[in-house]
Design a protein around this motif. Structure first.
Motif, PDB file in Angstrom:
ATOM      1  N   GLU A 219      -2.700  -6.455  -9.570  1.00 24.85           N
ATOM      2  CA  GLU A 219      -1.749  -5.494 -10.127  1.00 24.85           C
ATOM      3  C   GLU A 219      -1.522  -5.303 -11.601  1.00 24.85           C
ATOM      4  O   GLU A 219      -1.548  -4.097 -12.193  1.00 24.85           O
ATOM      5  N   HIS A 224      -4.924  -1.800  -7.511  1.00 23.39           N
ATOM      6  CA  HIS A 224      -3.625  -1.819  -6.562  1.00 23.39           C
ATOM      7  C   HIS A 224      -4.297  -2.047  -5.410  1.00 23.39           C
ATOM      8  O   HIS A 224      -3.506  -2.485  -4.447  1.00 23.39           O
ATOM      9  N   ARG A 225      -5.438  -1.625  -4.915  1.00 23.43           N
ATOM     10  CA  ARG A 225      -5.953  -1.738  -3.667  1.00 23.43           C
ATOM     11  C   ARG A 225      -5.979  -3.167  -3.601  1.00 23.43           C
ATOM     12  O   ARG A 225      -5.825  -3.685  -2.200  1.00 23.43           O
ATOM     13  N   HIS A 228      -2.901  -5.225  -3.050  1.00 23.25           N
ATOM     14  CA  HIS A 228      -2.370  -4.711  -1.595  1.00 23.25           C
ATOM     15  C   HIS A 228      -2.892  -5.417  -0.442  1.00 23.25           C
ATOM     16  O   HIS A 228      -1.936  -5.993  -0.074  1.00 23.25           O
ATOM     17  N   GLU A 229      -4.189  -5.801  -0.521  1.00 28.82           N
ATOM     18  CA  GLU A 229      -4.904  -6.666   0.016  1.00 28.82           C
ATOM     19  C   GLU A 229      -4.162  -8.144   0.242  1.00 28.82           C
ATOM     20  O   GLU A 229      -4.068  -8.578   1.231  1.00 28.82           O
ATOM     21  N   TRP A 231      -1.181  -8.776  -1.094  1.00 27.42           N
ATOM     22  CA  TRP A 231       0.205  -8.837  -0.667  1.00 27.42           C
ATOM     23  C   TRP A 231       0.330  -9.186   0.896  1.00 27.42           C
ATOM     24  O   TRP A 231       1.183  -9.886   1.332  1.00 27.42           O
ATOM     25  N   ARG A 250       6.915  -4.866  -3.085  1.00 28.14           N
ATOM     26  CA  ARG A 250       5.777  -4.285  -3.838  1.00 28.14           C
ATOM     27  C   ARG A 250       4.996  -3.446  -2.892  1.00 28.14           C
ATOM     28  O   ARG A 250       4.388  -2.399  -3.550  1.00 28.14           O
ATOM     29  N   LEU A 251       4.931  -3.669  -1.372  1.00 26.25           N
ATOM     30  CA  LEU A 251       4.012  -2.881  -0.846  1.00 26.25           C
ATOM     31  C   LEU A 251       4.674  -1.343  -0.508  1.00 26.25           C
ATOM     32  O   LEU A 251       4.078  -0.335  -0.292  1.00 26.25           O
ATOM     33  N   SER A 255       3.044   2.562  -7.197  1.00 25.52           N
ATOM     34  CA  SER A 255       2.337   1.536  -8.398  1.00 25.52           C
ATOM     35  C   SER A 255       2.825   1.472  -9.498  1.00 25.52           C
ATOM     36  O   SER A 255       2.749   0.640 -10.545  1.00 25.52           O
TER      37      SER A 255
END
Length: 270
Positions: A219, A224-225, A228-229, A231, A250-251, A255
Motif C-alpha cells: 500500500e 493497491h491490487r 488488497h490480495e 488484506w 482498509r478493504l 486508496s
C-alpha cells in the motif's frame, strides 16, 4: 568423547581436551589404542565405575602395560593383572589443569529472557543476548531476540543488523525474514522490506501477520491490487484476529484515504 551437537556445530568440553591429552601421552609411548580401551573396560568392570570419563583417570605406562591411577589415589592399578603396582616408577603428575568456569550461552540466554520481561531492564537483556551471540554466533534465536529487544527500544538500525545476521545464518527462516522486513519498512527501505516479507510469506504462508505487513508495504508503494490480495489473505487466516477490523476497513476505504499503520513485529510463531 561425545561432543554435544548444537546449532549445527559440535562442542567439546574442557574435560574432553584433558582426555585427549591423556590419550596423547599414551600414544607418544606407543601404547596401542586397543590396549587403552581394554584397560578402561577392565577398570569399569572391576571398580563398577561404569561410564567414568577418561579425564578423571590418570593413565600411565609401566613396562608394557597401561596402569590406571584412580581419583584420590597415588597408587597405580594394573587392570590386566588385577593388582596394585608399586608407585616407584610412576612419572610425576603434571601440574593440574583448572577448568575456567563461567556462565554458558544458555545461562546468558535465560537471563536475557528474564530481563526482557520489563521495559526498564531491556538494556540488560540486550547485553545478555550480546554475550550469547559472542559465545554461540550461530544461535539464530539469540540474534532474533536481540533484534526484537533493539526494536522495542526504538534502535531500528541495530535491530536491522541483528535480524540481517539471523537471515544470513538461515535464509529460509521465516521469522528472521519477517522481522527484518518489518524493520526495513520502518527505516524507509521499502523495496528490501517487501523482498524479505515475501520470503517470509513463502516460508510461513498461513501466518496472518506476514500478510498484514505485506499489505501495508504494498500500500505504501502504491501497489493497491497487491495490498488488497494480502488484506484478504490476512482475513482468511485470522478472521477474528486483533487486526481483522482494520483489514476490513482498509478493504472498504478508497486508496487515497488510508492512513499509515506501523508493522507488527514478533519473535517466534506460537
Amino acid at each position: 568423547m561425545r561432543p554435544q551437537a548444537r546449532w549445527g556445530e559440535r562442542f567439546y568440553s574442557f574435560g574432553d581436551l584433558v582426555a585427549v591429552r591423556s590419550i596423547q601421552n599414551l600414544t607418544r609411548h606407543r601404547v596401542p589404542a586397543r590396549r587403552v580401551r581394554r584397560a578402561i573396560a577392565l577398570i569399569e568392570k572391576q571398580f563398577g565405575d561404569r561410564g567414568r570419563p577418561v579425564q578423571e583417570l590418570r593413565l600411565v605406562k609401566l613396562g608394557s602395560d597401561v596402569h590406571v591411577v584412580p581419583p584420590g589415589s597415588e597408587t597405580p592399578f594394573n587392570p590386566f593383572l588385577r593388582q596394585w603396582a608399586f608407585p616407584f616408577d610412576v612419572p610425576a603428575q603434571p601440574a593440574k589443569l583448572h577448568a575456567m568456569t563461567g556462565p554458558t550461552p544458555e545461562d546468558f540466554f535465560q537471563s536475557a529472557l528474564d530481563c526482557e520481561a520489563r521495559s526498564e531492564t531491556l538494556p540488560e537483556a540486550i547485553e545478555n543476548y550480546q554475550r550469547v551471540v559472542e559465545l554461540a554466533p550461530n544461535w539464530i534465536e539469540a540474534h532474533i531476540n536481540l533484534g526484537v529487544a533493539y526494536y522495542q527500544l526504538g534502535q531500528l538500525s541495530d535491530a536491522r543488523d541483528a535480524f540481517l545476521t539471523a537471515v544470513q545464518i538461515d535464509p529460509l527462516n521465516g521469522i528472521s525474514s519477517y522481522n527484518l522486513g518489518c524493520t526495513l519498512e520502518e527505516l524507509g527501505e521499502l523495496d528490501l522490506a517487501i523482498d524479505h516479507l515475501r520470503r517470509a510469506a513463502r516460508a510461513m504462508p498461513s501466518h496472518p501477520d506476514v500478510h498484514f505487513n505485506l499489505a501495508l508495504a504494498y500500500e505504501k508503494r502504491g501497489e493497491h491490487r497487491a495490498a488488497h490480495e494480502h488484506w484478504v489473505l490476512y482475513l482468511r487466516y485470522a478472521p477474528s484476529g486483533p487486526w481483522a477490523e482494520q483489514a476490513r476497513a482498509r478493504l472498504r476505504q478508497p486508496s487515497g484515504k488510508r492512513k499509515r499503520t506501523a508493522p507488527i513485529p514478533f519473535r517466534r510463531p506460537s
